[in-house]
Design a protein around this motif. Structure first.
Motif, PDB file in Angstrom:
ATOM      1  N   LEU A  13       1.058  -0.442   0.233  1.00 18.04           N
ATOM      2  CA  LEU A  13      -0.415  -0.202  -0.148  1.00 18.04           C
ATOM      3  C   LEU A  13       0.866   1.133   0.038  1.00 18.04           C
ATOM      4  O   LEU A  13       0.155   2.261  -0.725  1.00 18.04           O
ATOM      5  CB  LEU A  13      -0.911   0.324   0.942  1.00 18.04           C
ATOM      6  CG  LEU A  13      -1.952   1.238   1.263  1.00 18.04           C
ATOM      7  CD1 LEU A  13      -3.319   0.741  -0.394  1.00 18.04           C
ATOM      8  CD2 LEU A  13      -2.736   0.962   2.958  1.00 18.04           C
ATOM      9  N   LYS A  14       2.080   0.966   0.737  1.00 15.84           N
ATOM     10  CA  LYS A  14       2.900   2.261   0.503  1.00 15.84           C
ATOM     11  C   LYS A  14       3.137   2.674  -0.109  1.00 15.84           C
ATOM     12  O   LYS A  14       3.635   3.670  -0.965  1.00 15.84           O
ATOM     13  CB  LYS A  14       3.884   2.312   1.997  1.00 15.84           C
ATOM     14  CG  LYS A  14       3.260   2.202   3.286  1.00 15.84           C
ATOM     15  CD  LYS A  14       4.314   2.121   4.576  1.00 15.84           C
ATOM     16  CE  LYS A  14       4.371   1.563   5.505  1.00 15.84           C
ATOM     17  NZ  LYS A  14       5.162   1.034   7.045  1.00 15.84           N
ATOM     18  N   LEU A  16       2.208   1.983  -3.166  1.00 15.12           N
ATOM     19  CA  LEU A  16       0.844   2.182  -4.403  1.00 15.12           C
ATOM     20  C   LEU A  16       1.098   3.798  -4.386  1.00 15.12           C
ATOM     21  O   LEU A  16       0.880   4.054  -5.071  1.00 15.12           O
ATOM     22  CB  LEU A  16      -0.014   1.647  -4.523  1.00 15.12           C
ATOM     23  CG  LEU A  16       0.067  -0.050  -4.989  1.00 15.12           C
ATOM     24  CD1 LEU A  16      -1.319  -0.671  -4.151  1.00 15.12           C
ATOM     25  CD2 LEU A  16      -0.518   0.458  -6.440  1.00 15.12           C
ATOM     26  N   LEU A  17       0.995   3.941  -2.910  1.00 12.71           N
ATOM     27  CA  LEU A  17       0.689   5.398  -2.810  1.00 12.71           C
ATOM     28  C   LEU A  17       1.766   6.349  -3.180  1.00 12.71           C
ATOM     29  O   LEU A  17       1.834   7.566  -4.161  1.00 12.71           O
ATOM     30  CB  LEU A  17       0.412   5.806  -1.466  1.00 12.71           C
ATOM     31  CG  LEU A  17      -1.264   5.386  -0.640  1.00 12.71           C
ATOM     32  CD1 LEU A  17      -1.408   5.769   1.174  1.00 12.71           C
ATOM     33  CD2 LEU A  17      -1.893   6.505  -1.248  1.00 12.71           C
ATOM     34  N   ALA A  20       1.830   6.363  -6.776  1.00 14.35           N
ATOM     35  CA  ALA A  20       1.521   7.296  -7.678  1.00 14.35           C
ATOM     36  C   ALA A  20       1.189   9.009  -7.192  1.00 14.35           C
ATOM     37  O   ALA A  20       1.146   9.483  -7.955  1.00 14.35           O
ATOM     38  CB  ALA A  20      -0.098   7.319  -7.118  1.00 14.35           C
ATOM     39  N   LEU A  21       1.797   9.132  -6.326  1.00 13.63           N
ATOM     40  CA  LEU A  21       2.320  10.250  -5.862  1.00 13.63           C
ATOM     41  C   LEU A  21       3.336  10.657  -6.204  1.00 13.63           C
ATOM     42  O   LEU A  21       2.980  11.623  -7.238  1.00 13.63           O
ATOM     43  CB  LEU A  21       2.448  11.400  -4.541  1.00 13.63           C
ATOM     44  CG  LEU A  21       1.616  10.842  -3.290  1.00 13.63           C
ATOM     45  CD1 LEU A  21       2.268  11.107  -2.033  1.00 13.63           C
ATOM     46  CD2 LEU A  21       0.467  11.853  -3.466  1.00 13.63           C
ATOM     47  N   TYR A 118       4.204  -1.522  -8.679  1.00 12.24           N
ATOM     48  CA  TYR A 118       5.350  -0.174  -8.216  1.00 12.24           C
ATOM     49  C   TYR A 118       5.090   0.289  -9.865  1.00 12.24           C
ATOM     50  O   TYR A 118       4.612   1.532  -9.593  1.00 12.24           O
ATOM     51  CB  TYR A 118       5.905  -0.193  -7.143  1.00 12.24           C
ATOM     52  CG  TYR A 118       6.824   1.238  -7.175  1.00 12.24           C
ATOM     53  CD1 TYR A 118       6.854   2.353  -6.430  1.00 12.24           C
ATOM     54  CD2 TYR A 118       8.062   1.448  -7.965  1.00 12.24           C
ATOM     55  CE1 TYR A 118       7.471   3.843  -6.138  1.00 12.24           C
ATOM     56  CE2 TYR A 118       9.200   2.977  -7.727  1.00 12.24           C
ATOM     57  CZ  TYR A 118       8.846   4.116  -6.445  1.00 12.24           C
ATOM     58  OH  TYR A 118       9.157   4.646  -6.535  1.00 12.24           O
TER      59      TYR A 118
END
Lengths: 268, 213
Positions: A13-14, A16-17, A20-21, A118
Motif C-alpha cells: 500500500l505504501k 502504491l501511494l 501514485a504521488l 509499483y
C-alpha cells in the motif's frame, strides 16, 4: 516455493501511494514541457517522465535526480527486504526446512511483484492524468509498444538493482549494500556523460548495467516522439531487446550468486 | 537414549575462536541448563546444535546423524534464539500457520492449542506488531513447542515474561520433558536453571564445563 512468498500488504500500500504521488509529480512537471517541445502526445509524456535522461545535462544534476527519484523510493522501501527477513525469520524457517534456495527464489519473486506493481500503478496514474488533460496516444499500436517497452525496461532495471542490493545484504550490512549500488548507478551515468562528451569509446555505454533502463539512449526511435528529443548516441546495437536480455541475464547471475551464498552461509 | 552428541566442536569466526573443543552428550527426557556471561558462546553453541552455523571442526550428531553431513539441521527441533522474530503484519495464529505450513505436520486446531497453552488467545485479531514484549515471547514459545519436537533449544525462554508467564513456561518445559523431549535452555535467570535443569553447564570463553553446584 509458494509457501515462502509473503506479500506485505501494508508495504504494498505504501508503494502504491508513493508511486501514485510520484507519477503525479512527474506528470505535472513534464506536462509543462510538452508544448515548448512541440510534442503533445501521450507517448511524449511517458517518454519524458520515464524514458529520458539528457546525457548532455547529467552534469547539471537535476535530470539525474528526476531519473533517480523513483529508484530511491524503491531502495528506501525494499532495499533491505531480504536481509531484514533473513535476520528476523531465518531461525524459525531454516530449522524447519533446508530449502534455502527455494526461500531465496521466493523472496526474489516477491521483490519482482513489488516492483511490477509499483511501476504499473505509476503508469496507470500517469495515463489517467494525461486523459484528464486531454493528452492521447498518436498511434495506438506503436504507442502501446512504447509504453510497454518503458515499463519492461524500468521493471527489469530495478529488479536487477534491487536483487543486487538485497543479495549484497547477505555479505555486508544494509547501508554498505545501498551505498555500493547507489554510487555504482550514479557513477555509471556520469561515466556515460563523460564518454559521450569526450567522444571516446562511446560504445561502452551500452554495456554499463545501470544505463540499460534509459529508453532515450537506445537506438530504437519510438513512434509519436519528436525525434529532436532523442539523444544521438549512434549506438546501433543498443536496442531494447538487447537491454531486456542483458538485464535478465545479469539478474539471473545475481540470483545464482545469492543462492550460492545462502546455501553456504552461517545464519548468525 | 542419546539425542545430541557434540564431539570436539570448534567454531572460529575470523581470528576469533567462539567455541573451543566442546564435548557433550545429551539424553532425551532431560533438561540441560547452560549459563555464562554475555558473549561467552551460549547462543553460538545453540545455533550450532540447530544447524544454523557450520562447525570449523568437530561434529554434532542428532539421533546419530551428523549435521552438515547426513542432514543440514535436526529433523525435529523447536527453537528460540535471541529476540523472537515474526511477520509483523500477521496475527499470532497466522504467523504460526505460516511456519507450520513448511512441514505440514500439524493442523490448525493443534496450532490454536499451542497458542492457548502459552496463555494467548488464538482468535486475537491484533497483528504481531501490536503485541507486548511478553506476548511476543509467549508466541515464540508456542512456535517452538507446536510441532512437539524431540529437541527444544531455548535461549532465554523466560525473557520479558511476568511472574505468571515465567511459571507457565516452567510448567510447559516440565511437561515437554515428561513427553520425552531433550531440552537445552540458556538463561540469565539462575532460578530457571536451578529449578529446571537435570544437568548444568557453564560456558566461559567458548569452553564448556559441567557444573555441579
Amino acid at each position: 516455493m509458494q509457501k515462502y512468498i509473503n506479500i506485505n500488504y501494508s508495504l504494498l500500500l505504501k508503494l502504491l501511494l508513493a508511486g501514485a504521488l510520484l507519477s503525479l509529480f512527474l506528470g505535472l512537471y513534464h506536462h509543462q514541457a510538452l508544448g515548448p517541445l512541440f510534442c503533445t502526445s501521450l507517448e511524449c509524456l511517458f517518454f519524458l517522465s520515464y524514458g529520458e535522461v539528457s546525457i548532455t545535462e547529467i552534469k547539471f544534476l537535476f535530470p539525474l535526480l528526476l531519473w533517480l527519484l523513483p529508484q530511491v523510493v524503491l531502495f528506501y522501501f525494499i532495499g533491505s527486504e531480504l536481509g531484514t527477513d533473513l535476520e528476523r525469520n531465518a531461525v524459525y524457517i531454516f530449522t524447519r526446512t533446508q530449502q534455502r534456495k527455494e526461500w531465496l527464489l521466493a523472496k526474489s519473486l516477491t521483490l519482482f511483484i513489488y516492483i511490477l506493481v509499483y511501476f504499473s500503478v505509476q503508469f496507470l496514474v500517469l495515463w489517467a492524468f494525461a486523459a484528464i488533460q486531454g493528452i492521447h496516444l498518436v498511434d495506438q499500436q506503436q504507442g502501446l509498444v512504447l509504453i510497454l517497452s518503458l515499463l519492461s525496461l524500468l521493471v527489469l532495471l530495478n529488479v536487477m538493482m534491487l536483487s543486487l542490493m538485497n543479495f549484497l545484504t547477505l555479505i555486508t550490512n544494509h547501508i554498505t549494500a545501498f551505498t555500493i549500488v547507489f554510487t555504482s548507478n550514479i557513477g555509471s551515468l556520469f561515466l556515460s556523460a563523460f564518454l559521450y562528451e569526450s567522444t571516446w569509446r562511446i560504445s561502452i555505454i551500452q554495456w554499463l548495467p545501470f544505463t540499460q533502463g534509459i529508453l532515450a539512449w537506445h537506438s530504437t526511435i519510438p513512434a509519436g516522439v519528436n525525434p529532436l528529443l532523442l539523444q544521438n548516441l549512434s549506438l546501433s546495437q543498443f536496442t531494447i531487446p538487447f537491454s531486456l536480455i542483458y538485464l535478465v541475464v545479469l539478474t539471473t547471475l545475481f540470483v545464482i550468486f545469492g543462492i550460492q551464498r545462502i546455501e553456504k552461509m552461517d545464519l548468525l | 537414549m542419546k539425542t545430541v552428541e557434540i564431539i570436539h566442536l570448534y567454531k572460529r569466526i575470523g581470528k576469533r575462536e567462539i567455541l573451543s573443543d566442546i564435548c557433550a552428550e545429551l539424553e532425551s527426557g532431560k533438561i540441560y541448563g547452560f549459563f555464562g556471561r554475555n558473549g561467552s558462546g551460549k547462543t553460538m553453541l545453540f545455533r550450532a546444535v540447530c544447524g544454523l552455523i557450520k562447525p570449523t571442526s568437530g561434529e554434532i550428531r542428532i539421533h546419530g546423524q551428523t549435521l552438515h553431513k547426513d542432514r543440514s539441521f535436526p529433523e525435529s527441533v523447536g527453537v528460540i534464539i535471541e529476540s523472537p522474530g515474526f511477520w509483523e503484519y500477521y496475527t499470532g495464529f497466522q504467523n504460526l500457520k505460516q511456519l507450520a505450513s513448511i512441514k505440514r505436520k500439524i493442523s490448525d486446531q493443534q496450532i490454536k492449542e499451542s497458542i492457548q497453552r502459552v496463555g494467548l488467545d488464538p482468535e486475537d485479531d491484533r497483528v504481531y506488531k501490536k503485541y507486548s514484549l511478553g506476548m511476543k515471547q509467549r508466541l515464540a514459545i508456542a512456535q517452538a513447542i507446536m510441532e512437539e519436537p524431540d529437541l527444544l533449544v531455548l535461549d532465554e525462554p523466560t525473557n520479558a515474561l511476568d511472574e505468571e508467564g515465567v511459571e507457565l513456561v516452567r510448567n510447559i518445559l516440565l511437561e515437554e520433558k515428561k513427553r520425552g523431549a531433550t531440552i537445552l535452555i540458556a538463561s540469565h535467570n539462575k532460578e530457571d536453571i536451578e529449578l529446571l535443569s537435570d544437568e548444568k553447564f557453564r560456558i566461559s570463553n567458548g569452553r564448556l564445563e559441567q557444573f555441579h553446584g
